[in-house]
Motif scaffolding. Structure first.
Motif, PDB file in Angstrom:
ATOM      1  N   GLU A 273       0.829  -1.205   0.000  1.00 58.58           N
ATOM      2  CA  GLU A 273       0.000   0.000   0.000  1.00 58.58           C
ATOM      3  C   GLU A 273       0.865   1.257   0.000  1.00 58.58           C
ATOM      4  O   GLU A 273       0.590   2.224  -0.725  1.00 58.58           O
ATOM      5  CB  GLU A 273      -0.919  -0.007   1.221  1.00 58.58           C
ATOM      6  N   GLU A 274       1.931   1.246   0.782  1.00 61.93           N
ATOM      7  CA  GLU A 274       2.799   2.414   0.851  1.00 61.93           C
ATOM      8  C   GLU A 274       3.573   2.617  -0.448  1.00 61.93           C
ATOM      9  O   GLU A 274       3.699   3.739  -0.951  1.00 61.93           O
ATOM     10  CB  GLU A 274       3.765   2.283   2.022  1.00 61.93           C
ATOM     11  N   VAL A 275       4.109   1.537  -1.022  1.00 61.28           N
ATOM     12  CA  VAL A 275       4.875   1.652  -2.267  1.00 61.28           C
ATOM     13  C   VAL A 275       3.999   2.187  -3.387  1.00 61.28           C
ATOM     14  O   VAL A 275       4.362   3.127  -4.098  1.00 61.28           O
ATOM     15  CB  VAL A 275       5.485   0.293  -2.661  1.00 61.28           C
ATOM     16  N   PHE A 276       2.804   1.611  -3.560  1.00 57.62           N
ATOM     17  CA  PHE A 276       1.917   2.082  -4.616  1.00 57.62           C
ATOM     18  C   PHE A 276       1.435   3.498  -4.343  1.00 57.62           C
ATOM     19  O   PHE A 276       1.278   4.303  -5.275  1.00 57.62           O
ATOM     20  CB  PHE A 276       0.722   1.140  -4.779  1.00 57.62           C
ATOM     21  N   GLY A 277       1.172   3.815  -3.082  1.00 57.30           N
ATOM     22  CA  GLY A 277       0.738   5.168  -2.745  1.00 57.30           C
ATOM     23  C   GLY A 277       1.788   6.209  -3.104  1.00 57.30           C
ATOM     24  O   GLY A 277       1.474   7.269  -3.664  1.00 57.30           O
ATOM     25  N   HIS A 278       3.066   5.913  -2.806  1.00 56.48           N
ATOM     26  CA  HIS A 278       4.137   6.848  -3.161  1.00 56.48           C
ATOM     27  C   HIS A 278       4.368   6.867  -4.678  1.00 56.48           C
ATOM     28  O   HIS A 278       4.656   7.926  -5.243  1.00 56.48           O
ATOM     29  CB  HIS A 278       5.420   6.472  -2.424  1.00 56.48           C
ATOM     30  N   ALA A 279       4.229   5.713  -5.326  1.00 55.60           N
ATOM     31  CA  ALA A 279       4.367   5.677  -6.787  1.00 55.60           C
ATOM     32  C   ALA A 279       3.289   6.520  -7.454  1.00 55.60           C
ATOM     33  O   ALA A 279       3.534   7.172  -8.473  1.00 55.60           O
ATOM     34  CB  ALA A 279       4.306   4.235  -7.285  1.00 55.60           C
ATOM     35  N   ALA A 280       2.070   6.518  -6.885  1.00 58.17           N
ATOM     36  CA  ALA A 280       0.979   7.332  -7.429  1.00 58.17           C
ATOM     37  C   ALA A 280       1.370   8.806  -7.458  1.00 58.17           C
ATOM     38  O   ALA A 280       1.075   9.532  -8.413  1.00 58.17           O
ATOM     39  CB  ALA A 280      -0.289   7.127  -6.599  1.00 58.17           C
ATOM     40  N   HIS A 281       2.048   9.257  -6.399  1.00 59.13           N
ATOM     41  CA  HIS A 281       2.500  10.651  -6.340  1.00 59.13           C
ATOM     42  C   HIS A 281       3.667  10.881  -7.303  1.00 59.13           C
ATOM     43  O   HIS A 281       3.714  11.878  -8.033  1.00 59.13           O
ATOM     44  CB  HIS A 281       2.929  10.978  -4.904  1.00 59.13           C
ATOM     45  N   PHE A 282       4.604   9.932  -7.354  1.00 57.94           N
ATOM     46  CA  PHE A 282       5.825  10.107  -8.146  1.00 57.94           C
ATOM     47  C   PHE A 282       5.519  10.187  -9.642  1.00 57.94           C
ATOM     48  O   PHE A 282       6.119  10.985 -10.365  1.00 57.94           O
ATOM     49  CB  PHE A 282       6.791   8.947  -7.867  1.00 57.94           C
TER      50      PHE A 282
ATOM     51  N   CYS B 229      -7.834   9.906  -8.483  1.00 55.11           N
ATOM     52  CA  CYS B 229      -6.997   8.715  -8.328  1.00 55.11           C
ATOM     53  C   CYS B 229      -6.413   8.289  -9.673  1.00 55.11           C
ATOM     54  O   CYS B 229      -7.050   8.437 -10.718  1.00 55.11           O
ATOM     55  CB  CYS B 229      -7.811   7.553  -7.758  1.00 55.11           C
ATOM     56  N   ASN B 230      -5.172   7.750  -9.638  1.00 56.63           N
ATOM     57  CA  ASN B 230      -4.605   7.127 -10.825  1.00 56.63           C
ATOM     58  C   ASN B 230      -4.449   5.629 -10.585  1.00 56.63           C
ATOM     59  O   ASN B 230      -4.866   5.113  -9.542  1.00 56.63           O
ATOM     60  CB  ASN B 230      -3.279   7.791 -11.234  1.00 56.63           C
ATOM     61  N   VAL B 231      -3.849   4.926 -11.537  1.00 54.37           N
ATOM     62  CA  VAL B 231      -3.817   3.471 -11.448  1.00 54.37           C
ATOM     63  C   VAL B 231      -3.036   2.984 -10.238  1.00 54.37           C
ATOM     64  O   VAL B 231      -3.331   1.917  -9.684  1.00 54.37           O
ATOM     65  CB  VAL B 231      -3.254   2.854 -12.747  1.00 54.37           C
ATOM     66  N   PHE B 232      -2.067   3.768  -9.754  1.00 53.38           N
ATOM     67  CA  PHE B 232      -1.307   3.326  -8.583  1.00 53.38           C
ATOM     68  C   PHE B 232      -2.103   3.500  -7.298  1.00 53.38           C
ATOM     69  O   PHE B 232      -1.922   2.721  -6.353  1.00 53.38           O
ATOM     70  CB  PHE B 232       0.045   4.035  -8.523  1.00 53.38           C
ATOM     71  N   HIS B 233      -2.979   4.485  -7.234  1.00 48.94           N
ATOM     72  CA  HIS B 233      -3.926   4.543  -6.110  1.00 48.94           C
ATOM     73  C   HIS B 233      -4.795   3.290  -6.105  1.00 48.94           C
ATOM     74  O   HIS B 233      -5.092   2.714  -5.050  1.00 48.94           O
ATOM     75  CB  HIS B 233      -4.830   5.776  -6.218  1.00 48.94           C
ATOM     76  N   LEU B 234      -5.215   2.874  -7.300  1.00 48.86           N
ATOM     77  CA  LEU B 234      -6.043   1.674  -7.420  1.00 48.86           C
ATOM     78  C   LEU B 234      -5.282   0.439  -6.941  1.00 48.86           C
ATOM     79  O   LEU B 234      -5.815  -0.376  -6.172  1.00 48.86           O
ATOM     80  CB  LEU B 234      -6.471   1.508  -8.877  1.00 48.86           C
TER      81      LEU B 234
ATOM     82  N   TYR C  26      -4.215  -4.452  -4.000  1.00 48.46           N
ATOM     83  CA  TYR C  26      -3.136  -5.433  -3.911  1.00 48.46           C
ATOM     84  C   TYR C  26      -2.561  -5.472  -2.495  1.00 48.46           C
ATOM     85  O   TYR C  26      -2.309  -4.422  -1.917  1.00 48.46           O
ATOM     86  CB  TYR C  26      -2.015  -5.100  -4.910  1.00 48.46           C
ATOM     87  N   PRO C  27      -2.344  -6.685  -1.931  1.00 47.29           N
ATOM     88  CA  PRO C  27      -2.497  -8.003  -2.543  1.00 47.29           C
ATOM     89  C   PRO C  27      -3.936  -8.517  -2.431  1.00 47.29           C
ATOM     90  O   PRO C  27      -4.559  -8.400  -1.381  1.00 47.29           O
ATOM     91  CB  PRO C  27      -1.552  -8.879  -1.726  1.00 47.29           C
ATOM     92  N   PRO C  28      -4.467  -9.107  -3.520  1.00 44.48           N
ATOM     93  CA  PRO C  28      -5.806  -9.681  -3.446  1.00 44.48           C
ATOM     94  C   PRO C  28      -5.799 -11.021  -2.726  1.00 44.48           C
ATOM     95  O   PRO C  28      -4.744 -11.675  -2.590  1.00 44.48           O
ATOM     96  CB  PRO C  28      -6.182  -9.859  -4.923  1.00 44.48           C
ATOM     97  N   ALA C  29      -6.966 -11.457  -2.308  1.00 46.24           N
ATOM     98  CA  ALA C  29      -7.072 -12.742  -1.600  1.00 46.24           C
ATOM     99  C   ALA C  29      -6.661 -13.911  -2.477  1.00 46.24           C
ATOM    100  O   ALA C  29      -6.269 -14.961  -1.979  1.00 46.24           O
ATOM    101  CB  ALA C  29      -8.507 -12.935  -1.103  1.00 46.24           C
TER     102      ALA C  29
ATOM    103  N   ASP D  33       9.418 -13.261  -4.901  1.00 47.61           N
ATOM    104  CA  ASP D  33       9.955 -12.246  -5.806  1.00 47.61           C
ATOM    105  C   ASP D  33       8.819 -11.724  -6.690  1.00 47.61           C
ATOM    106  O   ASP D  33       7.783 -11.303  -6.196  1.00 47.61           O
ATOM    107  CB  ASP D  33      11.117 -12.814  -6.624  1.00 47.61           C
ATOM    108  N   PHE D  34       8.956 -11.759  -8.037  1.00 48.15           N
ATOM    109  CA  PHE D  34       7.893 -11.270  -8.914  1.00 48.15           C
ATOM    110  C   PHE D  34       6.708 -12.230  -8.975  1.00 48.15           C
ATOM    111  O   PHE D  34       5.619 -11.827  -9.393  1.00 48.15           O
ATOM    112  CB  PHE D  34       8.419 -11.047 -10.339  1.00 48.15           C
ATOM    113  N   PHE D  35       6.903 -13.504  -8.617  1.00 46.77           N
ATOM    114  CA  PHE D  35       5.787 -14.441  -8.620  1.00 46.77           C
ATOM    115  C   PHE D  35       4.705 -13.963  -7.645  1.00 46.77           C
ATOM    116  O   PHE D  35       4.997 -13.621  -6.499  1.00 46.77           O
ATOM    117  CB  PHE D  35       6.261 -15.842  -8.230  1.00 46.77           C
ATOM    118  N   THR D  36       3.483 -13.928  -8.095  1.00 48.20           N
ATOM    119  CA  THR D  36       2.287 -13.384  -7.429  1.00 48.20           C
ATOM    120  C   THR D  36       2.333 -11.867  -7.260  1.00 48.20           C
ATOM    121  O   THR D  36       1.467 -11.286  -6.605  1.00 48.20           O
ATOM    122  CB  THR D  36       1.972 -14.060  -6.074  1.00 48.20           C
ATOM    123  N   GLY D  37       3.347 -11.226  -7.870  1.00 45.13           N
ATOM    124  CA  GLY D  37       3.297  -9.780  -8.034  1.00 45.13           C
ATOM    125  C   GLY D  37       2.449  -9.479  -9.259  1.00 45.13           C
ATOM    126  O   GLY D  37       1.433 -10.134  -9.499  1.00 45.13           O
TER     127      GLY D  37
END
Length: 470
Positions: free
Chosen positions: A98-107, A366-371, A376-379, A402-406
């Motif tokens: 949540e934090e990474v995507f939230g900061h990416a949304a701003h960046f 909102c942009n896609v990174f807010h979404l 993410y992560p979904p159930a 790693d990237f698996f299930t990312g």
């Protein structure tokens, strides 16, 4: 400022598979431009009822990179290795995704200004890449990475559109289209010298039995546990060849190859859309609940009926779908959220899944990174409750995801996007392929059946016409 050159050709095989056309172009790009392909090699193909396309690209003209150091996240926009913009963000110790995507949304707001303004890239420019699944957040160093290729080709049924940001010869591109093969197949088989299951079957069942005993009877108490199979190769194969092998059965919704800095490659045939965004309209399609598949029609129908009537599988699926409905409410117009499909069946040949489809309208702020921060992560790859599932994964899972299930896919400078959930995915080096799979565990789960389910999910890589065991 970049000079953007575009060349449009008719798709020479409009009645063919756009994913295979993209794979042929990716093979040609890697062969013709090995230095660029060592920087970045990307192939992303999507098949849907309303159309299909693929994107192939090499070289890293621009790149959004991330780096996590302790409680600080650094996000950086580079142009051929030179830093254009860098911002550091303090992490508050909440959910890392949540934090990474939230900061990416701003960046990305600032990055878009530079890319479309100073460098005059068109709004449709795609950034290809993805993010890692942070099952062990303290150990994650590079959460996400996205690249604008130096040479890219967008393939639809009608056209192949090349975009060049470097000084590559126009004549090379014209020659590539004239030589494009109609049929694409692996140039060499996957010769397996050895195999190792991590964990071994006995250890997997033991760990799962212990964990299941700790689950409550509540319908929403679920956790996804994954495992891997390591294949040791007699000789190297290319990432695109491995994709062609894994994709030799029924077409998957997504097929992709991603590799940065000539390192390990990630190859996948994911059936699951995490999210698609066009304008403000978004769609998610959670898959949860599994039965094996069969080429025999009578067996396939029997497994289908078992899946539709299995209480454990229905419970697992409904948990995942409800979680998406709840999470979308954080960033979408509440009245716009609609469940268009519930417990449909997707038949991949080797397995069948329960599928739902949910549509909504993203809020204008909102942009896609807010979404992504909300969903993410979904159930379907993690579990519920989210925090407790993370603890259980760290305690009972024996692999590094790693990237698996990312996620893998793209977003554009005008904020359209399409991301596959990175399942049915393998990590490969020159002498090893690691194949991953997971299953949703609830109180009613049978540990040995979950082992068989994960084995079935690995079949595109472990059991295809091009895989040979010595």
């Amino acid at each position: 400022m970049n000079t953007v050159r575009q060349f449009t050709f008719k798709n020479p095989h409009p009645d063919g598979d756009t994913g295979m056309v993209g794979a042929a172009i990716a093979q040609w790009l890697e062969s013709r431009y090995p230095q660029a392909a060592a920087e970045f090699l990307g192939l992303f193909a999507h098949t849907a009822d309303d159309g299909a396309y693929s994107i192939a690209g090499v070289g890293s003209e621009f790149q959004v990179e991330s780096r996590k150091q302790g409680d600080t996240l650094h996000l950086c926009l580079k142009h051929r290795g030179s830093v254009l913009r860098e911002v550091s963000y303090a992490l508050a110790g909440r959910d890392l995704h949540e934090e990474v995507f939230g900061h990416a949304a701003h960046f990305v707001y600032g990055a878009r200004v530079l890319l479309m303004g100073t460098h005059q890239l068109p709004p449709s420019t795609m950034l290809l890449g993805g993010w890692r699944c942070g099952t062990h957040p303290d150990e994650m160093q590079e959460p996400l990475i996205f690249t604008i290729p130096r040479i890219a080709c967008h393939v639809t049924r009608e056209a192949c559109v090349f975009t060049l940001l470097g000084d590559e010869s126009d004549a090379d591109i014209i020659q590539a289209m004239s030589d494009l093969p109609r049929e694409v197949s692996p140039s060499t088989p996957l010769k397996i010298a050895g195999r190792r299951d991590i964990p071994e079957c006995r250890d997997y069942i033991g760990a799962l039995s212990e964990m299941i005993a700790s689950l409550s009877q509540e319908a929403n108490d679920k956790v996804v546990i994954c495992r891997e199979v390591r294949l040791f190769l007699q000789s190297a194969v290319s990432p695109v060849d491995l994709l062609l092998m894994a994709a030799s059965g029924k077409p998957a919704k997504y097929r992709y190859v991603f590799r940065w800095l000539d390192g390990e490659a990630w190859v996948g045939v994911s059936p699951e859309m995490l999210v698609s965004k066009q304008g403000a309209n978004i769609v998610v399609e959670p898959l949860a609940g599994t039965r094996k598949g069969s080429d025999a029609k009578d067996k396939s129908e029997r497994y289908r009926q078992e899946l539709l009537n299995d209480g454990k599988e229905i419970e697992e699926h409904e948990t995942a779908a409800r979680m998406f409905l709840d999470m979308l409410g954080q960033v979408c117009e509440p009245a716009s959220i609609q469940q268009l499909e519930s417990r449909g069946i997707i038949d991949l040949g080797y397995v069948q899944h329960l599928k739902s489809k949910i549509a909504a309208t993203l809020r204008p702020d909102c942009n896609v990174f807010h979404l992504l921060a909300a969903i993410y992560p979904p159930a379907t790859i993690w579990g519920k409750p989210v925090a407790l599932s993370g603890e259980r994964i760290r305690r009972h899972e024996h692999i590094e995801r790693d990237f698996f299930t990312g996620g893998f896919g793209f977003f554009t400078l005008n904020d359209d996007a399409n991301f596959a959930l990175a399942i049915r995915t393998a990590r490969m080096t020159h002498n090893e392929v690691r194949v991953y799979a997971g299953s949703g565990i609830v109180r009613r789960s049978d540990p040995y059946r979950e082992w068989l389910e994960t084995s079935n999910k690995m079949k595109p890589f472990l059991d295809n016409p091009y895989t040979v065991y010595s």
